[in-house]
Scaffold this active site. Structure first.
Site, PDB file in Angstrom:
ATOM      1  N   ARG A 237      47.542  31.848  36.648  1.00  0.00           N
ATOM      2  CA  ARG A 237      48.148  33.268  36.655  1.00  0.00           C
ATOM      3  C   ARG A 237      47.259  33.342  35.368  1.00  0.00           C
ATOM      4  NH1 ARG A 237      47.782  32.960  41.217  1.00  0.00           N
ATOM      5  NH2 ARG A 237      48.965  33.374  42.512  1.00  0.00           N
ATOM      6  N   GLU A 266      45.020  42.423  37.336  1.00  0.00           N
ATOM      7  CA  GLU A 266      43.279  41.813  37.947  1.00  0.00           C
ATOM      8  C   GLU A 266      43.654  43.381  38.981  1.00  0.00           C
ATOM      9  OE1 GLU A 266      44.122  38.891  40.281  1.00  0.00           O
ATOM     10  OE2 GLU A 266      43.722  37.093  38.654  1.00  0.00           O
ATOM     11  N   HIS A 285      39.221  35.702  40.281  1.00  0.00           N
ATOM     12  CA  HIS A 285      40.243  35.499  41.472  1.00  0.00           C
ATOM     13  C   HIS A 285      40.218  34.926  43.133  1.00  0.00           C
ATOM     14  CE1 HIS A 285      44.666  35.386  41.621  1.00  0.00           C
ATOM     15  NE2 HIS A 285      44.450  33.373  41.873  1.00  0.00           N
TER      16      HIS A 285
HETATM   17  C1  DGY Z   1      47.490  31.281  45.451  1.00  0.00           C
HETATM   18  O1  DGY Z   1      47.474  30.726  46.391  1.00  0.00           O
HETATM   19  O2  DGY Z   1      48.354  31.159  44.507  1.00  0.00           O
HETATM   20  C2  DGY Z   1      45.901  30.771  44.353  1.00  0.00           C
HETATM   21  O3  DGY Z   1      46.589  32.158  43.160  1.00  0.00           O
HETATM   22  C3  DGY Z   1      45.252  32.116  45.116  1.00  0.00           C
HETATM   23  O4  DGY Z   1      44.922  31.248  46.661  1.00  0.00           O
END
Ligand code: DGY
Length: 323
Positions: A237, A266, A285
Site C-alpha cells: 500500500r 492514489e 496499482h
Molecule cells: C488488493 O487486493 O488488496 C490489491 O491491492 C488489489 O488487488
C-alpha cells in the site's frame, strides 16, 4: 418474500455479476470512476449487501446509515478502506479476496524489481528520445538480480510467493516478519531486524498490510539505512512509504531507484515529485491485474455476498469474531 438488494460499486467481470443477479436485485455503479462517499452512503442506505472495491471508504457513519446491511464484501485482499472494528461492533461480516491473487501479485513484484534493476522503461525512453546511436559499454547499465540479496518485509502469502521466485535467482533472502523463525528458515531465508534488512539488502520488497503500525514504516530514517545501490519495491500500500522522504532519497541518490505499484495518494497527482524522477518507476496499482485473477477475485467477492445475504459464514471473512 422480497429479494435482497445489493449495491455493487463498479462494473465487475460479467460472469460474476450474472451469478450474483440470480440471488438478489442488483444495482451496479456504471461509471468508470467510483461513487463519491455521499453517493456510496446513499446507495448503501437501503441495501442488504455491499460489494465494494478498495477505492470505497466504508466507515462507521456509512454503516450506521445502512441499517439493513447484512454483508460488506470487498473485492481485494486488503481492507484498509473499511473500518472493520465498526462493522464488527454492528455485527456485519466483512469479506475479502485472499489467496487467488498471491501468484499474480508476486509475479508483478518481481516484474517491477527486474524492470527497475535492468532499467527497461529507461531503455524504451532512450529509443523514443532518439538517443540510440550505437552500442556502448556503459549505457543503461543496471543492477544484477541473480545472486543479489532480497529483503522481504512482511511474510504473508504474497511475501512467501515472492521468496519462492527469488530462490530461482539464487538470491540471498532476508525477511523481517513476526512469523516464527522456523517458518522463515523453511523458505531458505534468514529472519532479521528491519534495520539489518535495510542495511544489507540490494532489493527491499514490501508485503505488509497497511495498519497503524505500518503507516509510513519506510521513512527518512529507514531510507537512510539502505545502500546507495539499493532498490525499493512497493506492491503493498502506498502509505507504507513516506512519499516525500522517498522522493528526497531518490533525488539525492541515497538509494538507487524504486518501483511503485501503489502510491500515497492514489491516483498519484501528475505533478508529484516521484513522477519527475528517472529512477522511479510508478504504475497504477495493477499488481493483481491479470484477466484470470481479477475474474477469480470477483467470484470470491460474489461468494461472500451470497453467504452474507443467507446469514451464512462468509467463505473468506476478515472479522470472524462476529460469529
Ligand atoms: C488488493 O487486493 O488488496 C490489491 O491491492 C488489489 O488487488
Amino acid at each position: 418474500m422480497s429479494r435482497d438488494r445489493v449495491f455493487v460499486s463498479r462494473q465487475l467481470p460479467p460472469a460474476a455479476l450474472d451469478r450474483l443477479a440470480q440471488h438478489c436485485d442488483l444495482e451496479v455503479w456504471q461509471d468508470f470512476l467510483p461513487p463519491d462517499y455521499a453517493v456510496l452512503r446513499e446507495k448503501t442506505e437501503s441495501a442488504q449487501g455491499l460489494l465494494s472495491l478498495l477505492t470505497d471508504r466504508i466507515d462507521a457513519p456509512l454503516l450506521d446509515a445502512a441499517s439493513q446491511l447484512k454483508v460488506v464484501s470487498n473485492m481485494a485482499v486488503g481492507y484498509d478502506n473499511i473500518d472493520v472494528a465498526a462493522a464488527s461492533q454492528r455485527g456485519i461480516p466483512v469479506g475479502n479476496t485472499p489467496e487467488v491473487l498471491n501468484e499474480t501479485t508476486a509475479d508483478f513484484a518481481f516484474a517491477l524489481l527486474m524492470s527497475v534493476a535492468r532499467r527497461i522503461p529507461e531503455g524504451k525512453k532512450y529509443i523514443s528520445d532518439g538517443k540510440w546511436r550505437t552500442w556502448h559499454p556503459t549505457v543503461l547499465a543496471g543492477q544484477d538480480i541473480y545472486g543479489a540479496t532480497l529483503g522481504i518485509i512482511g511474510l504473508g502469502r504474497i511475501g512467501r510467493a515472492v521468496a519462492q521466485r527469488a530462490r530461482g535467482f539464487d538470491m540471498r533472502l532476508l525477511v523481517n516478519t513476526l512469523e516464527p523463525e522456523s517458518e522463515v528458515q523453511a523458505l531458505g531465508a534468514e529472519k532479521v531486524s528491519l534495520e539489518a534488512l535495510l542495511q544489507a539488502s540490494d532489493f527491499v520488497s514490501l508485503h505488509v498490510p497497511l495498519t497503524a503500525a505500518t503507516h509510513h514504516l519506510i521513512g527518512k530514517r529507514e531510507l537512510a539505512l539502505m545502500k546507495p545501490t539499493a532498490i525499493l519495491i512497493n506492491t503493498a500500500r502506498g502509505s507504507v512509504v513516506e512519499p516525500a522522504a522517498l522522493a528526497a532519497a531518490l533525488r539525492e541518490k541515497s538509494i538507487l531507484a524504486a518501483g511503485l505499484d501503489v502510491t500515497e495518494p492514489e491516483p498519484i497527482p501528475l505533478d508529484d515529485p516521484l513522477l519527475q524522477l528517472d529512477n522511479c518507476l510508478v504504475v497504477p496499482h495493477i499488481a493483481s491485474a491479470s484477466v484470470a485473477t481479477r475474474a477469480k477475485m470477483a467470484e470470491m467477492a460474489v461468494d461472500n455476498v451470497i453467504a452474507g445475504l443467507r446469514g451464512e459464514r462468509l467463505p473468506t471473512c476478515v472479522n470472524p469474531e462476529i460469529y
